[in-house]
Scaffold this motif. Structure first.
Motif, PDB file in Angstrom:
ATOM      1  N   LYS A  39      33.888  97.543 -77.885  1.00  0.00           N
ATOM      2  CA  LYS A  39      35.076  97.727 -78.728  1.00  0.00           C
ATOM      3  C   LYS A  39      34.790  98.718 -79.853  1.00  0.00           C
ATOM      4  CE  LYS A  39      37.309  93.238 -77.885  1.00  0.00           C
ATOM      5  NZ  LYS A  39      36.370  92.649 -76.941  1.00  0.00           N
ATOM      6  N   ALA A  75      41.924  91.937 -81.704  1.00  0.00           N
ATOM      7  CA  ALA A  75      41.017  91.442 -80.665  1.00  0.00           C
ATOM      8  C   ALA A  75      39.647  91.099 -81.253  1.00  0.00           C
ATOM      9  CB  ALA A  75      40.868  92.489 -79.567  1.00  0.00           C
ATOM     10  N   SER A  85      42.447  89.585 -75.511  1.00  0.00           N
ATOM     11  CA  SER A  85      42.638  91.010 -75.830  1.00  0.00           C
ATOM     12  C   SER A  85      43.809  91.582 -75.048  1.00  0.00           C
ATOM     13  CB  SER A  85      41.373  91.809 -75.504  1.00  0.00           C
ATOM     14  OG  SER A  85      40.301  91.418 -76.330  1.00  0.00           O
TER      15      SER A  85
END
Length: 402
Positions: free
Chosen positions: A69, A118, A325
């Protein structure tokens, strides 16, 4: 894993999530600069980021299962910086250059609005997660307040100068690189298991519908406030910047208090939020004065700062944690679609009413009120279905054990 550093990274990202809204204060100036360009095309400078955000919000969910991420976030931030610099240096050449810069801003908006939520879902749980989502909303609005005020003041010099605020992406990139863990995606085995055992459900899709309608009606304010101020002779881009700043200030305070509000209102958070937004739009339509614009702005700020974390929290907790997510991406993308559709719908209604811009605020008020009622009724129906499902599951379990 240092959670304080992760919080710093998440909140720094969040402070830039509404930076594309800085264009709302200069839309009237852009329209005057590009003589003869259709107003709908001018408004796309503000709304086209939402179109790109839709694409990259959807894409960032699956991509986060395959790459860190942190890498996605940094890519988004770099795109945002590039978009701002293109508009600053070359935006006066053509409206299409501005639209091109807006596309890059949309990439940043889509990735980082999804990833910030997320990351909260990944590293924080239960009440801590809900409280941090509220704080995240406060930083979204606090950052927006500073950025809108600064860009509005810079626009008083020259509208292109408002894009100088995009230089703030540079320190945020550094903060993210230093503080966000370089996490790794789950193994493909886990992903296959997820596809079989975890799916998006009716609660996620209904929340996405609610957020779509919210985007359609609330962003009537953002796309029209500068033109309303100019048409009524209330001031220039600096005035619009101050009004937008009051919206962000109300949103920041609301975000700080979100955790308490959620505990008190519980499932009524979203309907109440939409009701307040509706009243704000109605005050602009009925009164139409400069003070009513500030009141409407603060009501819209409350609505924005409440419904974003509330909708995300509902979606993230309605599914298995392995696909939270993806659920967040669906909800975020739905809001982006609504924002993009907003000026198309509101301009059509205004044109049908003889070009009266104030009619747009009446449309927004009715729409937000109707969305609030839909949210309340729809969630009651879903709750009853869930209760019945749980009851049937308990009966089946007891029969098997017997």
């Amino acid at each position: 894993m240092d959670k304080k550093k992760i919080k710093i990274a998440i909140l720094s990202i969040s402070s830039l999530l509404m930076i594309s809204m800085t264009a709302s204060a200069v839309l009237a100036d852009i329209q005057r600069y590009f003589v003869g360009v259709d107003s709908s095309l001018i408004q796309m400078v503000l709304t086209i980021p939402s179109l790109m955000a839709l694409v990259f919000a959807f894409a960032s969910g699956p991509l986060s299962l395959r790459m860190p991420k942190k890498s996605l976030v940094i890519f988004g931030l770099v795109c945002g910086l590039a978009g701002g610099m293109v508009a600053l240096l070359f935006g006066s050449i053509s409206i299409y250059v501005l639209l091109g810069s807006s596309l890059l801003l949309g990439v940043a908006q889509g990735i980082n609005s999804t990833m910030s939520m997320a990351l909260i879902a990944d590293y924080f749980v239960a009440n801590e997660s809900g409280a941090l989502m509220g704080l995240q909303s406060a930083f979204v609005n606090g950052g927006s307040m500073v950025l809108l005020f600064t860009s509005g003041m810079l626009a008083g010099i020259q509208w292109q100068m408002s894009y100088l605020v995009y230089l703030v992406f540079i320190p945020v990139i550094v903060i993210v690189m230093k503080n966000l863990p370089n996490d790794h995606p789950q193994a493909h085995v886990d992903e296959k298991h997820t596809e079989k055992s975890a799916k998006l459900n009716a609660r996620v899709y209904f929340t996405a519908l609610t957020m779509f309608l919210f985007g359609v009606f609330l962003f009537v304010y953002q796309t029209n406030v500068a033109m309303y101020v100019a048409s009524r002779g209330f001031g220039d881009a600096s005035t619009s910047g101050l009004i937008n700043t009051s919206m962000s200030a109300a949103g920041m305070l609301t975000g700080i208090l979100f955790g308490r509000m959620q505990r008190v209102l519980k499932k009524l958070v979203i309907p109440v939020s939409l009701l307040v937004g509706s009243l704000g739009m109605l005050s602009i339509f009925v009164i139409g004065s400069l003070p009513s614009l500030f009141v409407g702005a603060m009501c819209c700020g409350f609505c924005l700062a409440t419904i974003n974390p509330a909708g995300t929290f509902v979606a993230a907790n309605a599914v298995h944690s392995s696909i939270s997510s993806l659920a967040i991406a669906v909800v975020t993308a739905s809001t982006s679609v609504g924002i993009f559709v907003s000026p198309i719908l509101s301009n059509a209604v205004a044109n049908a009413a003889g070009g009266n811009i104030s009619v747009k605020f009446l449309l927004a008020s009715i729409g937000l009120l109707g969305t609030g009622a839909l949210s309340w009724i729809g969630n009651m129906v879903l709750d009853k279905k869930q209760e019945m499902l749980n009851r049937n599951t308990e009966i089946e379990t007891s029969q098997i054990n017997y």
